[in-house]
Scaffold this motif. Structure first.
Motif, PDB file in Angstrom:
ATOM      1  N   GLN A 252      13.314   4.277 117.444  1.00  0.00           N
ATOM      2  CA  GLN A 252      14.428   4.015 116.535  1.00  0.00           C
ATOM      3  C   GLN A 252      15.768   3.929 117.269  1.00  0.00           C
ATOM      4  OE1 GLN A 252      14.663   6.554 113.081  1.00  0.00           O
ATOM      5  NE2 GLN A 252      12.435   6.621 112.833  1.00  0.00           N
ATOM      6  N   GLN A 315      21.880   9.073 113.900  1.00  0.00           N
ATOM      7  CA  GLN A 315      21.097   8.108 114.661  1.00  0.00           C
ATOM      8  C   GLN A 315      21.446   8.157 116.139  1.00  0.00           C
ATOM      9  OE1 GLN A 315      18.512   7.368 112.131  1.00  0.00           O
ATOM     10  NE2 GLN A 315      18.489   5.801 113.712  1.00  0.00           N
ATOM     11  N   THR A 381      14.430   5.294 109.744  1.00  0.00           N
ATOM     12  CA  THR A 381      15.514   6.278 109.790  1.00  0.00           C
ATOM     13  C   THR A 381      14.921   7.655 110.105  1.00  0.00           C
ATOM     14  OG1 THR A 381      15.431   6.974 107.458  1.00  0.00           O
ATOM     15  CG2 THR A 381      16.682   4.964 107.978  1.00  0.00           C
TER      16      THR A 381
END
Length: 427
Positions: A252, A315, A381
């Motif tokens: 990710q 993130q 996510t």
């Protein structure tokens, strides 16, 4: 529920001298750490094993996965045996099996032979993990157990964090078999030290007691079930994050596996710090109070990670792991003190209690790790993983709220002074 040893050990007795002995602390660290350190020491050599034996890396990975199965099986076997036959003979037999299995690994000619040797290595070596907790219960009062467990874990983790580096250097310099030479020599040395330095610590058995009776009495106890569930659920937060973390950071976030390794080391450091704080605070507070402190911090850290996920601002590894470090510090408080509570419910069955707890932790952990990997690998996510960890933290708190009976413990000034004297003597 203080049991027979409700008071701190008298330093004039043999138990008191053992409890305040640096030699005993050293032995507890060695017997606790030999199995997990051996697990991580071989990990850097997995690609070389696959190439050497001409097998897929997934087959080489079984030297790790079946090792973990061996640890889980050992917990449920060695704990009850130590209650029936004593801590010392079970340790000698278990670590002795590890010596033989490690030597077999040196001469393995095929990967299946090596995998079998690793399973037996774990089956024997993990006896130190389960019996060490029982020995701690034999020697220390209920409200001193958590600090001793934390102290042993803190010292052990320093060596454990260095074990992959040691294994990698050995493989590069001397080849992968050198890892087994070192493990064989180390486990043989530990066996000799146990034979020479460790007396029997098991308390006298009640006449007519049996494994079935021990198990029955433990699982009829709300306190035991509550403490075990609290400890096991707290550990599952670590397994879930360890399973999903690599996919989140590498897939990710687009970072390298090396960077993930560096960030993951911060969680181990946080867990180490939490154990050191637990060592410091345990003499002054009851284990229930320390569990509640850990649960509050655990809930706060996991909730914060969910909020960051909903807001889309975690993130980046620094935020994700920074918040997870709070959870790991809390984990140290919850796990050490709930383990102390579980093995104190019936002191004469401390080995059986320790084994059941370790088996559930490892067995469920293997499944939760896979579940965490699924959440991390099939999401775009961090929310699914952080939400799962938050739900586990809620379940962990619920065990203390709805299952563990309330008790009030007054920690006297005399007890604090005695505990501080023991702490200074051990450190």
């Amino acid at each position: 529920m203080h049991g027979v040893m409700g008071q701190p050990p008298d330093v004039t007795t043999e138990a008191g001298r053992l409890a305040n002995s640096r030699t005993m602390l050293f032995l507890l660290v060695l017997m606790t750490g030999v199995a997990p350190i051996s697990l991580y020491m071989l990990v850097p050599a997995l690609p070389v094993l696959a190439t050497t034996f001409g097998r897929d890396i997934s087959v080489a990975q079984m030297t790790v996965s079946l090792y973990m199965v061996g640890i889980a099986c050992s917990q449920i076997i060695m704990g009850p045996l130590s209650d029936r036959f004593g801590r010392r003979p079970v340790l000698l037999g278990g670590i002795g099996l590890m010596v033989a299995a490690s030597a077999a690994g040196i001469f393995a000619e095929t990967l299946p032979q090596l995998i079998a040797a690793r399973f037996l290595q774990a089956l024997g070596g993990a006896s130190g993990m389960v019996v060490s907790r029982a020995i701690i219960r034999d020697l220390y009062s209920r409200d001193r157990i958590s600090s001793m467990i934390s102290l042993v874990i803190a010292v052990m983790m320093i060596a454990q964090m260095l074990s992959p580096l040691t294994g990698g250097l050995l493989e590069i310099t001397f080849g992968w078999r050198a890892i087994f030479y070192l493990i064989t020599a180390a486990s043989l040395a530990i066996t000799i030290m146990i034979a020479v330095l460790l007396p029997e610590t098991r308390r006298d058995r009640v006449e007519g007691s049996s494994f079935r009776g021990d198990v029955g009495s433990l699982f009829r106890s709300r306190a035991f079930i509550g403490y075990v569930l609290c400890q096991v659920l707290a550990s599952q937060m670590i397994f879930a994050f360890a399973g999903g973390g690599p996919y989140i950071v590498v897939t990710q976030m687009g970072r390298s596996s090396a960077e993930y390794g560096a960030w993951f080391a911060t969680t181990g450091f946080a867990y180490l710090v939490g154990n050191l704080f637990c060592v410091r605070f345990a003499p002054r507070h009851s284990l229930e109070r320390l569990i509640w402190f850990g649960l509050a911090l655990q809930l706060g850290g996991s909730a914060l990670n969910v909020i960051w996920s909903l807001a889309g601002i975690n993130q980046a590894p620094s935020i994700l792991f920074g918040t997870q470090m709070i959870v790991m510090v809390a984990n140290a408080f919850v796990m050490a003190n709930s383990a102390a509570g579980a093995i104190s419910v019936r002191p004469e069955a401390a080995g059986t209690a320790s084994g059941a707890m370790g088996f559930l932790q490892q067995g469920i952990g293997a499944l939760v790790s896979q579940f965490g990997a699924y959440l991390g690998g099939h999401s775009t996510t961090t929310l699914p993983l952080t939400a799962a960890i938050f739900v586990i933290s809620l379940a962990c708190a619920a065990t203390m709220i709805f299952i563990v009976p309330r008790r009030t413990v007054i920690v006297s000034e005399a007890l604090i002074e005695q505990a501080e004297e023991e702490e200074s003597g051990m450190m």
